[in-house]
Enzyme design. Structure first.
Site, short mmCIF file in Angstrom:
data_model
loop_
_atom_site.label_atom_id
_atom_site.label_comp_id
_atom_site.label_asym_id
_atom_site.label_seq_id
_atom_site.Cartn_x
_atom_site.Cartn_y
_atom_site.Cartn_z
N GLY A 219 8.35 45.35 26.66
CA GLY A 219 7.31 45.70 27.69
C GLY A 219 5.94 45.38 27.30
O GLY A 219 5.80 44.37 25.93
N SER A 220 5.46 46.31 27.84
CA SER A 220 4.05 45.97 27.15
C SER A 220 3.18 46.01 25.59
O SER A 220 2.54 45.30 25.04
CB SER A 220 2.68 47.16 27.19
OG SER A 220 2.90 47.25 28.38
N THR A 221 4.51 46.16 24.44
CA THR A 221 4.51 45.66 22.96
C THR A 221 4.17 44.36 22.76
O THR A 221 3.80 43.52 21.15
CB THR A 221 5.66 46.65 22.07
OG1 THR A 221 6.67 46.27 22.91
CG2 THR A 221 5.28 48.40 22.38
N LYS A 223 2.81 42.16 24.55
CA LYS A 223 1.59 41.61 24.81
C LYS A 223 1.09 41.81 23.17
O LYS A 223 -0.07 40.26 22.85
CB LYS A 223 0.77 42.84 24.75
CG LYS A 223 0.80 42.72 26.59
CD LYS A 223 0.19 43.72 27.25
CE LYS A 223 0.77 44.20 29.07
NZ LYS A 223 0.54 45.46 29.75
#
Lengths: 485, 474
Positions: A219-221, A223
């Site tokens: 997920g966003s980790t 990014k």
């Protein structure tokens, strides 16, 4: 008839020589292979007749051998705090072999390691029965305890990994649900078999070591990786980025990629995109960079590499990223991107340690039976993931991110740098995995942590990394900073 | 090799020949010391209380073989002095190993008490054979009788219902109710040996008659090949009826070697081995149990398929030997009881585990010495029957050892023979004691001084000499 008799005599001698040659082959050349065969009951019985060494963390005994009355199984393995340390110690079973540190450091614990050869010899002469050496771990019991409690008190399925970013020492490695390795150490075959089957049939898979051998969508980790790639390729923290509420996925008819909650992103710069975790911004960045640059940045953080800590860590991977749509989705850690909690903790640790990734290690020292040190852990640089400047830029973004992250457990006088993630993974009820990767104190980091809570924890579809994973990560950091990490 | 029975008392008129019985007694005491020490080591390492009883066992052992020694002294005074002590040593080590397996409660035990009885009966049989067989040549007269009885004994278990004769998949036994069971094949082995020796000695000229020459080889005539073919079919018959690869191999090997010794023609060996290979291929294709053994032999470490794990026994045996390594775990300190049938078929792997490669090699050398002493008697004895018979007996020992030791160490497929004088089992023990008694009888004949030769007449002047027929030396 004497001539053929003499020839027969020669033939008989040749037969005996053949037998001797073959016996030599079995007992000298083939011996190692035979002794190490898993089905060799003699090797197993021999091991059970010997006092195996301890597994220790900060003076606490996690695994030890206790004398029994049984004349054959003279010692039984005992785990003082079984489920809590199971992901680290592993189990040691007569019938089912071993794993974890029990397996990785077997030769020390068993006393057969070369470094113990001299002591074995002196034991032989002094008539002492041979004993195994001990293995001291890098684990911080306070952090391990808190991490486990945090996960289990709410009934979460998930994992926590904490590292010392400066050295790579693993401070905590926790799975939930866990299992009790004591269940597998009995000498009663039927009892152990029943428990083994029960553990293996459990749908929650308590024996899976989620921290190192399960791969999850980050997920966003993820990014953080996309940001690193962006900064290495011309972006600055204040570069303008996409803010649209949703953008079309290139190459598809009508599919779009939305921001969380379908909102326009509140920040226009890269820093703010990290802080608010804007999907459209990072999808666009990934699309712009292309798969190769994204891959390079991930590889610099250790993706796709074999790693032993000393247990094997599953490889994290970006997937195929075959078309532009896949690339967009990969940029925000969806699609086929997969990481282990260990890998995510390593990303945070590398950023914390000025861009230098240290090799994670569980073993602090090995000791002889008399506790004299045999070998001691030396920090090992794995790679330079990003330059120190870029590491500092990302750190500052993560401080912003932490500021905008909800959830309880914030520590008043400690600044944390963090990134959350809420990873969809095709769950029919749409319960995402919640992630939290962080390090603290931000200005001089001593702890890096990665937390995953599977399937929305207790919040279901409403869960975010901030709401379910972040409080756990903060508690672990708090325990580490207070409990002398 | 010069005969050690040198004449020493030329001056005293009658020749005095060294009987070497003192050497035999000394060597027996030596064997008793080794066996008693081995027993002591077992008791100590198995944490048994060491009492004076131990030495009583040693003394009893010595008394038993002392009796055999006295019998040799009385009825075969010129016999080879090493054969009996070598047998005593092997038998004693075997007893110690069985006792050690009993202490560990190995599968199928207890063995020791039974084995002591078998040993005693074996020695009694040994004494009886020495007493009643005054001259081995008389056996040749009963060649055909021995042959028929031997064949009958061999075939008997195969023809009896399985409930009486079958165990572990092979039909080799005759159960005698509470008395236990006997393996008639073990005795048939010696009877058939007598038959073959006498038959071949009387017919050997026939076999040496050249047949046709073809492909550079003098092929025997078809009808002369009959004995080989019969032996071959016999051994196939044993495999079919009794599922006993070991005995089959043993018979075929013995016939082949005796043919070779009798005819001095290697073509028989060549022919025999060709037939043997053919038999192997046929047996492999026809019989499941042969296939299982061959596959196990090819890869003893292969993983078990489903519920069956035919390699288990061989594998555990090999693992025991591997654990023993070069110097062994020490008597009583290994885990030989973990191997199924460690007391019978796998006693050699138990030796390899506890006494190591060194001990196993020493044991092989003791066996080799025993065979060589047997062959030496065959070389020295003057009559053809004796030569052939002794050669056959010695080779029987060699082949038994080779087949069983080769089997448990993975050199050849397992066939299920037992190590002579060591493995638990009555029939084999008794038969082998008879075998040894016969060997001693022949060696006695070989070393016995000949009746004083008639004084040679003074050589006549060359001109008056007759034409003498000189036998071609062989």
């Amino acid at each position: 008839m004497n001539k053929p008799l003499r020839r027969v005599a020669l033939a008989m001698m040749a037969m005996v020589v053949l037998l001797m040659g073959n016996a030599t082959y079995v007992q000298v050349i083939q011996a190692d292979e035979l002794n190490q065969d898993g089905r060799n009951v003699r090797t197993r019985y021999e091991r059970y007749a010997r006092e195996r060494g301890q597994i220790i963390a900060q003076g606490q005994s996690l695994a030890s051998s206790e004398k029994t009355e049984d004349p054959v199984y003279k010692f039984q393995r005992h785990y003082a705090n079984g489920p809590l340390y199971a992901p680290v110690t592993g189990f040691y079973s007569f019938y089912y072999g071993s794993n974890g540190i029990e397996r990785a450091e077997d030769s020390i614990l068993d006393g057969t390691d070369d470094s113990l050869a001299f002591r074995r010899l002196s034991d032989l002469f002094t008539g002492k029965s041979p004993r195994g050496g001990s293995v001291e771990l890098t684990i911080n019991p306070a952090m391990q305890q808190v991490a486990y409690e945090q996960l289990t008190k709410q009934g979460f399925t998930g994992s926590v990994v904490a590292l010392d970013p400066r050295t790579g020492e693993i401070l905590a490695m926790v799975n939930a649900p866990s299992y009790d390795p004591n269940l597998l150490t009995s000498s009663d075959n039927n009892e152990v078999a029943a428990q083994w089957n029960e553990l293996n049939d459990d749908p929650d898979r308590p024996m899976a070591n989620r921290a190192v051998s399960e791969i999850y969508p980050p997920g966003s980790t993820f990014k953080l990786i996309t940001t690193a790639a962006a900064l290495q390729n011309g972006y600055k923290p204040n570069s303008k980025v996409e803010t649209a509420a949703r953008i079309p996925l290139p190459g598809t008819a009508s599919a779009t990629l939305p921001n969380y909650g379908g909102n326009t992103c509140k920040g226009e710069t890269l820093t703010m995109a990290v802080a608010y975790s804007c999907n459209t911004a990072f999808a666009k960045i990934a699309g712009e960079l292309g798969p190769e640059k994204l891959r390079e940045a991930a590889a610099a953080f250790g993706f796709g590499e074999d790693l032993q800590i000393p247990m094997s860590v599953a490889k994290s991977d970006l997937g195929a990223m075959a078309d532009a749509a896949a690339l967009y989705q990969s940029g925000i850690g969806q699609r086929d991107v997969r990481v282990t909690p260990m890998q995510n903790a390593m990303v945070a640790a590398a950023i914390a340690n000025d861009g230098t990734m240290m090799k994670p290690q569980l073993v602090k020292a090995t000791r002889a039976p008399d506790m004299t040190e045999l070998d001691t852990f030396r920090p090992e640089e794995l790679k330079q993931s990003v330059s120190p400047e870029i590491a500092h830029m990302i750190r500052d973004m993560m401080i912003q991110s932490e500021k905008h992250t909800k959830g309880s457990g914030k520590i008043s006088n400690v600044q944390i740098a963090s990134k959350t993630g809420t990873a969809q993974h095709g769950d029919p009820d749409d319960r995402p995995h919640g992630w939290y990767v962080a390090f603290a104190p931000a200005e001089n980091p001593t702890i890096a942590v990665a937390v995953i809570v599977e399937n929305g924890g207790d919040e279901g579809a409403e869960a975010t990394g901030g709401s379910i994973a972040a409080p756990i990560g903060r508690e672990v950091i708090r325990a580490g900073l207070q409990g002398g990490g | 090799m010069p005969e050690p029975a040198a004449q020493t008392g030329a001056t005293s008129g009658a020749p005095r020949v060294l009987t070497r019985r003192g050497t035999e007694l000394f060597m027996l005491v030596f064997a008793a010391v080794i066996v008693t020490s081995a027993l002591l080591i077992v008791e100590v390492s198995q944490e048994q209380s060491v009492t004076q009883e131990l030495f009583l066992y040693g003394a009893a052992f010595l008394v038993l073989f002392g009796a055999a020694h006295v019998a040799v002294r009385r009825w075969a005074p010129y016999a080879d002095p090493l054969i009996l002590p070598l047998v005593a040593l092997i038998n004693g080590i075997g007893l110690v190993m069985l006792h050690r397996l009993d202490l560990a409660e190995a599968y199928g035990g207890p063995f020791t008490a039974k084995q002591i009885i078998f040993t005693t009966v074996g020695v009694i049989l040994f004494v009886l054979v020495l007493k009643f067989v005054k001259d081995h040549r008389t056996l040749a007269q009963y060649g055909y009788t021995c042959g028929f009885v031997g064949l009958a004994l061999l075939a008997l278990p195969g023809l009896l219902p399985g409930s009486i004769s079958e165990a572990n998949g092979a039909k080799l036994w005759i159960r005698l109710g509470p008395l236990g069971s006997i393996q008639p094949g073990e005795f048939a082995k010696i009877l058939l040996l007598i038959f073959f020796a006498s038959f071949l000695v009387s017919k050997r000229e026939l076999f040496t008659t050249a047949g046709k020459r073809f492909l550079g080889i003098d092929w025997p005539r078809a009808r002369d090949m009959m004995p080989v073919l019969v032996a071959w079919m016999l051994s196939i018959g044993i495999v079919v009826l009794e599922k006993d690869l070991g005995t089959s191999l043993l018979f075929f090997g013995i016939v082949l070697v005796m043919l070779y010794i009798a005819t001095e023609r290697a073509v028989w060996v060549f022919l025999g081995l060709s037939l043997f290979s053919l038999g192997c291929i046929v047996a492999f294709n026809l019989f499941d149990h042969v296939q299982v053994r061959v596959n196990t032999w090819l890869d003893p470490l292969a993983p078990a398929t489903g519920d069956s794990d035919p390699g288990y026994q061989l594998r555990t045996g090999l693992m025991g030997m591997a654990k023993g390594g070069i110097d062994g775990s020490g008597l009583g300190k290994g885990m030989p009881e973990r191997t199924p049938w460690a007391a019978s078929d796998f006693i050699l792997s138990a030796i390899g585990e506890e006494l190591g490669l060194i001990g196993l090699m020493a044991l092989f050398l003791v066996y080799l010495l025993l065979m060589m002493r047997g062959l030496r008697s065959a070389l020295a004895v003057r009559d053809s029957f004796g030569k052939l018979f002794a050669g056959g007996l010695a080779f029987t020992l060699a082949l038994q050892l080779f087949v069983v030791a080769g089997g448990v160490t993975g050199l050849i497929p397992m066939t299920g023979l037992t190590a002579p004088f060591m493995a638990a089992g009555g029939s084999s023990m008794l038969a082998n004691y008879v075998l040894i008694a016969l060997l001693l009888r022949i060696s006695d004949a070989a070393r016995r001084p000949q009746a004083p030769a008639k004084p040679k007449p003074k050589q006549a002047p060359i001109a008056e000499a007759h034409t003498e027929l000189v036998e071609r030396p062989r």
